[in-house]
Design an enzyme around this catalytic site. Structure first.
Site, short mmCIF file in Angstrom:
data_model
loop_
_atom_site.label_atom_id
_atom_site.label_comp_id
_atom_site.label_asym_id
_atom_site.label_seq_id
_atom_site.Cartn_x
_atom_site.Cartn_y
_atom_site.Cartn_z
N CYS A 33 -95.14 -19.81 24.96
CA CYS A 33 -95.00 -21.14 25.56
C CYS A 33 -96.32 -21.90 25.48
CB CYS A 33 -94.54 -21.01 27.01
SG CYS A 33 -94.35 -22.60 27.85
N CYS A 45 -97.04 -24.01 28.54
CA CYS A 45 -97.56 -23.23 29.67
C CYS A 45 -99.04 -22.88 29.49
CB CYS A 45 -96.78 -21.92 29.82
SG CYS A 45 -94.99 -22.07 29.88
N ASP A 46 -99.40 -22.42 28.30
CA ASP A 46 -100.70 -21.78 28.11
C ASP A 46 -101.66 -22.51 27.18
OD1 ASP A 46 -99.70 -19.71 29.69
OD2 ASP A 46 -98.90 -18.62 27.97
#
Length: 312
Positions: free
Chosen positions: A136, A139-140
């Site tokens: 992701c 997300c990261d």
């Protein structure tokens, strides 16, 4: 004979969607039970740091955020059971949940079983998940400012996320097993024009290595029949996502990829069965969207129970 318990709401899945639903349902006075067969928190548990959940600027780990969700649900009286759901059935409007331990009855049901990324199944992938291996970019991605990363895949998601990663990383490699991308032409053109992106064609990842964190990839070029090393700080894998729909795939309506179709209230085509989070057909799969789905599903389930109270 198995013991039988009756609840207002049963929730299958203890990730952000399921726990958010539990918070709203239990706080609203519904007798609520959550089933989670593994770690409470779902996919977020393997995320090293979460930077984009509103109100939590201190970059907690996914595990820590999941624990906050769990504590919040328990605070309002939701029960969380470490049991694997084996089957879901119906008796009139009543929902029957069969686990590996016993049978439960509930007036309504929320499916929040999530989805899981398709894995490369190569050495080092599991070891470095959350330590340089990610599924992701949203997300990261911000964890890789001024670093070098690789994206595996050639479809819309892979190429779009590679473009997104250029906001942070100084270099982004796209590793694709074919000699042309599968993404739509407009997205391809944006990637090809981006000076931070370099595409490695006709290649697959054969291994991931490093110390505490990812440091390099082993690539196999199947046209040239050679193995090479690529130094990277992280790898983002986009070779597909698989919905965990086994419990209800024959009962509720699904899209072409197997994700559950719902209306705006998160109601499926089956009366009293709702779905929330990554298991549903949606554009963005994030903690915040899963939590919002869960809240909507719980609110809707409560209204549905009230409207059908004379039928139970």
């Amino acid at each position: 004979m198995l013991d039988i318990f009756k609840y207002d709401l049963a929730i299958i899945g203890g990730g952000p969607a399921g726990l958010s639903a539990a918070v709203y349902a239990a706080r609203g006075g519904m007798k609520t039970i959550v089933f989670e067969k593994s770690l409470v928190g779902g996919q977020i548990v393997v995320t090293a740091e979460v930077e984009n959940y509103p109100g939590i600027p201190e970059n907690l780990s996914g595990f820590e955020i999941a624990e906050r969700f769990r504590q919040h649900a328990v605070k309002f009286g939701a029960e969380i059971r470490d049991e694997e759901v084996r089957a879901v059935g119906m008796e009139g409007l009543c929902k029957i949940v069969e686990t590996d331990k016993q049978s439960y009855r509930a007036k309504s049901l929320i499916i929040a079983t999530g989805a899981h990324p398709r894995k490369l199944q190569v050495p080092g992938e599991a070891k470095y998940t959350g330590r340089g291996v990610s599924y992701c970019a949203t997300c990261d991605g911000a964890l890789y400012r001024d670093k070098i990363v690789a994206v595996v895949g050639g479809g819309d998601s892979a190429v779009e996320e590679a473009i997104f990663l250029t906001k942070f990383a100084k270099k982004v490699y796209i590793i694709h097993r074919r000699d042309q991308l599968r993404a739509v032409k407009m997205i391809q053109e944006r990637a090809l024009k981006n000076k931070k992106i370099e595409i490695i064609w006709d290649s697959v990842v054969q291994g991931i290595e490093g110390g505490d964190l990812v440091e390099k990839l082993f690539l196999f070029n199947h046209k040239e029949q050679v193995i090479s090393e690529l130094q990277v700080d992280g790898i983002f894998i986009y070779v597909g996502i698989i919905p965990n729909n086994e419990l209800v795939e024959s009962r509720v309506n699904l899209d072409g990829q197997g994700f559950i179709l719902t209306d705006e209230t998160m109601h499926t085509n089956v009366p009293g069965i709702y779905a929330a989070g990554d298991i549903t057909h949606k554009a963005l799969r994030q903690v915040i969207t899963a939590a919002a789905d869960g809240a909507t599903a719980a609110f809707s389930a409560e209204k549905w129970i009230e409207e059908n109270r004379d039928n139970f």
